[in-house]
Write an enzyme that holds these catalytic residues in place. Structure first.
Site, short mmCIF file in Angstrom:
data_model
loop_
_atom_site.label_atom_id
_atom_site.label_comp_id
_atom_site.label_asym_id
_atom_site.label_seq_id
_atom_site.Cartn_x
_atom_site.Cartn_y
_atom_site.Cartn_z
N GLU A 110 0.80 5.33 3.80
CA GLU A 110 1.05 6.64 4.41
C GLU A 110 2.51 6.78 4.84
O GLU A 110 2.96 7.87 5.18
CB GLU A 110 0.11 6.86 5.61
CG GLU A 110 0.49 6.18 6.92
CD GLU A 110 0.34 4.66 6.94
OE1 GLU A 110 -0.20 4.11 5.97
OE2 GLU A 110 0.76 4.04 7.93
N CYS A 112 -3.15 -1.91 7.54
CA CYS A 112 -2.55 -2.72 8.59
C CYS A 112 -3.60 -3.09 9.63
O CYS A 112 -4.51 -3.86 9.33
CB CYS A 112 -1.35 -1.98 9.20
SG CYS A 112 -0.29 -3.07 10.17
N HIS A 170 1.97 -0.15 4.40
CA HIS A 170 1.61 1.20 4.85
C HIS A 170 1.83 2.25 3.76
O HIS A 170 2.95 2.74 3.61
CB HIS A 170 2.46 1.58 6.05
CG HIS A 170 2.07 0.87 7.31
ND1 HIS A 170 1.18 1.40 8.21
CD2 HIS A 170 2.45 -0.33 7.81
CE1 HIS A 170 1.03 0.56 9.23
NE2 HIS A 170 1.79 -0.50 9.02
#
Lengths: 993, 275
Positions: free
Chosen positions: B236, B106, B234
């Site tokens: 994570e 990002c 994302h």
């Protein structure tokens, strides 16, 4: 000299911002333009070389792939009208601040304090626009005159060689710092003039207490020793006004109230706050005994409860209504970054884990003429949503729960509730993390942003209605990045044991933060001239009470000062030693070595006289309406789903990052297409544990039009119902009350003050009764008591509104339940009884009625039901669970069906009611404490066993066909709608917002 | 020590995702994962060279005030290391030259692109590509589907056919400076992750599956070595099944989230090639 750098998009690159502005101008103002292009302008007021400016323009200011730049010449191509909008002098310019830092990296040295970068945006409008339309676009949409200035130039008048003339909005003040002495030995009229003209918001009784204090000979003798004369200084008067403001002192909630219940029975209430709010928490905690989970209530910036052995949970909800009325974007942005500092400044400091946001607006489609100074509700909607978006997203805190409530009375003042939860270690350096104590000799250290004139009189201003002279300086613009840097620094300082106490600089600025922290030691000495300023020319009183954002105050022991300052320097955070906490007993401020305040701490904190209020309840003789049931129930259901309070808020929810930090396990949007309305959020704050936090809220202002007692009861029940629906543990949940009222003090301006005060008393009584019955302690809250608009003969008062937020725990997030129907064949049950309770309901509202039968909460059966829901969740028996609120059963059935992507076959004859009701009443009654659940057929027996002896209705089942089919009381088909049509009706109203 | 996979996550000035990123790397198998505030690197106390895997996490560097990650890129390019003649950017070049791994997510991806680290065609670190405002002009949080290019040199996506992850950005539209740049990206299979249909059968330019109107539907980009990699979605944020937006209704979701695959691949690569 000042340089002007313009940055625009290259040919062929889409100007998404310009397109959006074009669209919004059409929606807001009804002006159709052919095209809007935008250019960013950087005005650099610094001694730089051409080469350095070139490097900045080419590097950080522009993107070589998509942008062009020009230095000291215009970029603008074809247009009909050019409007350039920049900030007024002194208004926070975050992009300007970042630009300044970027230049410093390029030139390799800091810029001079007088040098700066100022940003503005140029809009190039193409289309038929006359002068009047251009002015409307500038003032009515692109700019806000309170904080911004603009230049309008037509193509014919545009200087193609030099462009827009350079403007440097630097604050230039030649004002010398001066302390004025105010003679209080004057008439009552004169005292009130002093209060009014100084925006002190002190009443006559309070002014007279201050007058008596100033004329006390013994006090005069003490003050003479430090060089003060008989009158008070302007700094002292301002400090008293801040500390004694409604905003800080909650004078209405502390008032002595004589309450007449309308039947001639009267009672005296000595402080609503102590009697009902503190009272119920005390009683609930006593009843919980060793299961009490409260750790710190009502005494800090936020409430603290136990999470597990190692961690404590902090929560606070604030409002930021008045500033949001004037500048929706800045007001809401400041609201969110402001409430962030509350949990952060609680105990020894806590790490932020999520935000919640609830807004109350007038309809964005409002089309009546608006009274002066009010912004259109659509602008407020747009600005507030964007402010919270920037505040929350940039701070890296997920926005997990919220709602938007509509009522046209909120045109007078929008309500902007912002909440933040945080997690703190249960123990920090061997001490409980929620305990803090400044010690004698600790240094007063101010951290973060600098002080300007922003936010001066915010606390006193919000203690008044919105009026002609409402000060523009009350508006501030938050800066999430400066705050984030400060938080990053302070968490390290906390973990290294560098301070003894911490608090936020919010309302009242240094005056409040230092004044309150000094209660630990019994006095302080602070040097106002040492405070870092954004620009020169601030008066000492302004430095003391400025509400400039992104600042915290910490108490640093002498032996840690050096280490503390060194860490701050390294992390690029400004920290300034302003003085010392002592036990002198005095609120002592100096400027250039000369005393400017010398007030006994005791007088400051306890001197405010108790307000006396009359409250008289009256039966307003409401009646139930008489009308025939609509013939087309499919259309009626669709109209209900399209009501603003009920319809999808997805366009807003998606603009908030709701999953940063990777803890949001039940998100705001759920179901097969990720677009169903979740009842509550579940957050897993620790990646190595399956324990979770559940957060939800209840808000039911429409019921206030009938009886605020039941409004409050329903808000509490709604909050808990939402909480339980997803899996929150009813035995481990705390509440926060945020009252937003209209002025309840009887006066010429408020002739119905006694009734409004009675409404307040009744809401508080319900708060006590229901929190006790449900076993829910209150841990924090806030009140905002002057949500009125009054200019000329026009007065708009908001409906009395309480946001009841709940926060609690689940032992296992894997047991979480969402509201969407899961699979065909599942059984559909309704938990609870349906009554003839449509008073102030969405259904009556749609038909233009108020009615009389407001929903009433039966806490005992509700509590038993919520415990059983928890039991069923533990056993994994619920496929889905959805609360019934606005729009009742009809709306809940539709939402459950379309969120799951399945149909349902339902028989209304099976709905358990306490009397025979008409079909529309069964479908749209808002009786409290009801939940709609779906259950796998294999689990039917176990499920029914859990709810044995309780009100349980098996309504039908989930179907493969995508049709919501409801059989009416006569056995005929009452509703037969495709779920896609229902969903479309529900999604359409706010989709384009 | 020498047999440990060591990862660093840089924090500060507006990063937001450093904690969950560090958690994902740990789950991915790295022995050492340090969250390091940038001031520690600029003070010279912590050195990039002590790590194998640099992570640039999501957030809003400097508020994205000059355009996403622009001011952040300016800092990394110009900031000096305290009491030395060196700049952080030189340490970064050395790190890359040593064949170590960098992943930007990002805002971290925006940072890499704006510093010229991606796509770095022919090893040239001048900026040829950017990430700018979504076509709808708004920040959005929504889950998307990503189709991976099996022919890509990217070491992070090895063995991955497709994955679903959330995007949370306002400036995720990839734009290139010329058709030639795009042709080289495509020819070398550097646009390794592309927004796709939910069954990963085809890439898409249609909103909302393509949330921002990105050129050639590109969501993630690598350099020619495959060791520098950035993506807008994302990873994570999807390391456990309860991160998935529909975990309460999709009973067959595995315990492990798809985002974890990227970190596992990175750790495996370091173990095989760099230790």
């Amino acid at each position: 000299m000042a340089w002007r750098v313009e940055v625009g998009l290259k040919e062929g690159i889409r100007d998404a911002r310009g397109e959006r502005v074009k669209r919004e101008i059409r929606e807001h103002l009804g002006i159709e333009l052919d095209q809007v292009n935008t250019i960013d302008v950087y005005t650099i007021d610094a001694d730089l070389s051409q080469q350095e400016v070139e490097a900045a323009a080419m590097g950080p200011f522009s993107d070589p792939v998509i942008q062009n730049y020009a230095i000291n010449r215009p970029l603008a191509g074809q247009f009909d009208v050019l409007i350039e909008v920049g900030f007024r002098p002194g208004v926070t310019d975050n992009v300007g601040r970042t630009s300044r830092e970027a230049i410093q990296y390029i030139v390799g040295h800091p810029l001079d304090a007088n040098e700066g970068v100022y940003t503005s945006v140029q809009y190039l409008l193409t289309g038929k626009i006359n002068e009047d339309a251009a002015e409307r676009i500038a003032a009515g949409f692109l700019g806000n005159g309170l904080i911004q200035r603009w230049t309008i130039i037509s193509a014919a008048d545009f200087d193609r060689k030099n462009g827009v003339p350079v403007t440097v909005p630097k604050v230039i003040s030649t004002a010398e710092p001066k302390v004025r002495e105010i003679d209080l030995n004057v008439s009552d009229e004169e005292l009130m003039r002093i209060s009014r003209e100084g925006v002190l918001a002190l009443n006559l009784e309070e002014m007279k207490v201050i007058q008596a204090f100033a004329s006390d000979p013994q006090m005069q003798a003490e003050r003479a020793k430090v060089g003060l004369t008989a009158g008070l200084t302007d700094v002292e008067l301002e400090a008293l006004a801040q500390t004694w403001s409604e905003h800080c002192k909650h004078k209405i909630f502390s008032a002595n109230i004589n309450y007449d219940d309308g039947s001639g029975q009267t009672e005296t209430i000595d402080s609503l706050f102590k009697t009902f709010i503190v009272g119920v928490t005390r009683d609930v905690r006593a009843a919980k005994g060793d299961k009490d989970f409260c750790l710190s209530v009502f005494k800090d910036n936020a409430g603290v409860i136990r999470f597990n052995d190692d961690w404590s949970l902090v929560f606070k909800v604030e409002t930021h209504n008045s500033p949001s009325a004037l500048d929706p974007y800045g007001g809401a942005l400041t609201g969110i970054v402001g409430v962030n500092r509350d949990p952060f400044g609680t105990g020894m400091g806590a790490r932020l884990i999520f935000n919640t946001d609830v807004f109350c607006f007038a309809s964005p489609f409002y089309d009546e003429p608006l009274p002066p100074r009010l912004l259109h509700p659509r602008r407020i909607f747009e600005g507030v949503v964007e402010g919270v978006e920037h505040g929350g997203n940039k701070s890296g805190v997920p926005t997990v729960n919220g709602s938007i409530v509509f009522d046209d009375r909120f045109a007078g003042k929008p309500l902007v509730y912002c909440g933040t939860a945080a997690l703190m270690p249960a123990q920090i350096h061997g001490q409980p993390g929620h305990v803090k104590l400044a010690k004698v000799g600790d240094r007063i250290m101010m951290i973060g942003g600098r002080i300007g004139k922003d936010g001066i009189h915010g606390a006193t201003f919000s203690s008044e209605e919105l009026h002609e002279g409402s000060p523009a300086t009350a508006v501030q613009i938050g800066d999430p990045i400066t705050q984030k840097r400060m938080f990053d620094f302070l968490i390290i300082a906390r973990d290294r044991g560098m301070y003894n106490s911490i608090t936020d600089n919010g309302a009242g600025g240094l005056s409040s933060s230092v004044g309150e922290m000094a209660e630990d030691t019994g006095g302080f000495e602070m040097h106002l001239d040492r405070a870092p300023l954004k620009y020169s020319g601030l008066q000492p009183w302004e430095i003391l009470i400025s509400e400039a954002q992104e600042r915290m105050t910490v108490a640093v022991p002498d032996d840690k000062v050096e280490e503390f300052l060194a860490l701050a320097r390294e992390m690029d955070v400004e920290a300034t030693d302003l003085g010392v906490f002592n036990d002198s007993g005095y609120y002592h401020c100096l400027y250039n070595g000369k005393t400017v305040t010398y007030l006994p701490m005791e007088f400051l904190h306890k001197g405010v006289p108790q307000l006396k209020l009359q409250a008289r309840w009256e039966d307003r003789g409401y009646q139930e309406p008489e009308f025939s049931q609509p013939l087309d129930m499919d259309a009626t259901l669709r109209h209900m789903l399209a009501r603003l309070d009920i319809c999808s808020k997805e366009s807003v929810v998606r603009r908030y990052d709701h999953e940063v930090q990777a803890g949001t396990v039940l998100k705001p949007l759920v179901g097969v297409a990720n677009d169903g309305p979740a009842d509550a959020a579940m957050v897993r704050p620790l990646p190595d544990s399956f324990e979770g936090i559940v957060v939800a809220h209840g808000i039911t202002p429409s019921y206030s039009d009938i009886d605020t007692y039941h409004m409050m009861a329903c808000a509490i029940d709604e909050g808990l119902r939402n909480y339980v629906a997803v899996g929150g543990d009813i035995e481990h949940v705390a509440g926060l009350d945020n009252f937003c009222w209209c002025d309840p003090v009887q006066s010429d301006r408020t002739p119905d003050g006694e009734y409004k005060a009675a409404q307040l008393v009744r809401a508080n009584k319900a708060l006590y009764d229901y929190c006790l019955a449900f076993g829910v302690p209150l841990i924090s809250g806030k009140d905002s008591m002057k949500n009125d608009y009054q200019i000329g003969d026009t007065k708009i008062s908001i409906p009395p509104t309480v946001l009841f937020s709940v926060i609690g725990k689940t032992d296992d997030i894997r047991k979480g339940v969402t509201m969407d129907a899961k699979r065909p064949g599942d059984l559909v049950y309704l938990l609870g009884t349906t009554r003839n309770e449509l008073g102030a309901s969405e259904y009556y509202g749609m038909l233009g009625y108020l009615g009389k039968n407001v929903p009433k909460v039966d806490a005992a059966t509700a509590l038993q039901r919520y415990r059983s829901v928890n039991q069923a969740q533990k056993q994994g028996l619920l496929a889905s669970c959805h609360d019934l609120s606005d729009g009742g059963l009809g709306v809940a059935l539709a939402e459950t069906a379309f969120a799951g992507g399945f149909g349902m076959h339902i028989d209304l004859n099976n709905v358990k009611c306490d009397e025979v009701l008409r079909e529309d009443a069964v479908l749209f009654s808002e009786s409290a404490s009801r939940l709609l659940v779906t259950v796998r057929p294999d689990n039917q027996e176990a499920f029914e066993k859990v709810f044995a002896g309780q009100d349980l209705s098996l309504l039908g089942n989930v179907t493969e066909d995508k049709e919501l089919r409801i059989v009416g009381l006569g056995g005929e088909i009452l509703v037969r709608s495709h779920i896609d049509d229902l969903k479309e009706a529900w999604q359409a109203p706010l989709r384009e917002m | 020590m020498s047999k440990q996979v060591r990862a660093i996550v840089i924090a500060g000035n507006g990063t937001n995702c450093e904690r969950e990123t560090a958690h994902a790397i740990r789950l991915g198998g790295a022995e050492v994962v340090d969250i390091v505030h940038i001031s520690e690197l600029l003070s010279g106390r912590v050195l990039l060279q002590d790590y194998h895997f640099l992570n640039l996490a999501g957030g809003f560097l400097d508020g994205d005030d000059l355009g996403s990650a622009k001011a952040g890129a300016n800092r990394l390019l110009h900031a000096p290391i305290k009491d030395s003649e060196e700049h952080l950017s030189e340490h970064l070049r050395k790190f890359i030259a040593d064949g170590k791994l960098i992943m930007g997510v990002c805002n971290g991806f925006q940072l890499m692109v704006k510093m010229g680290l991606l796509p770095a065609l022919g090893g040239d670190f001048s900026q040829t590509t950017t990430l700018t405002f979504n076509d709808n002009g708004r920040f959005e949080d929504r889950w998307v589907y990503l189709k991976a290019d099996p022919a890509s040199p990217c070491i992070f996506t090895r063995g991955i056919e497709g994955m679903t992850l959330p995007v949370r950005h306002g400036e995720g539209k990839l734009v290139v400076d010329s058709e030639a740049t795009l042709a080289r990206i495509e020819e070398k299979h550097l646009g390794v992750l592309k927004y796709s249909l939910s069954d990963y059968s085809a890439t898409t330019m249609d909103y909302p599956l393509n949330p921002n109107g990105s050129t050639a539907a590109i969501a993630g980009l690598c350099d020619e070595t495959g060791r520098l990699f950035g993506l807008m979605p994302h990873p994570e944020a999807y390391v456990h099944r309860t991160h998935h937006p529909r975990w309460t209704r999709e009973d067959d979701l595995p315990e492990e989230g798809m985002g974890l695959w990227l970190y596992q691949n990175a750790v495996r690569f370091i173990r095989d090639e760099l230790l």
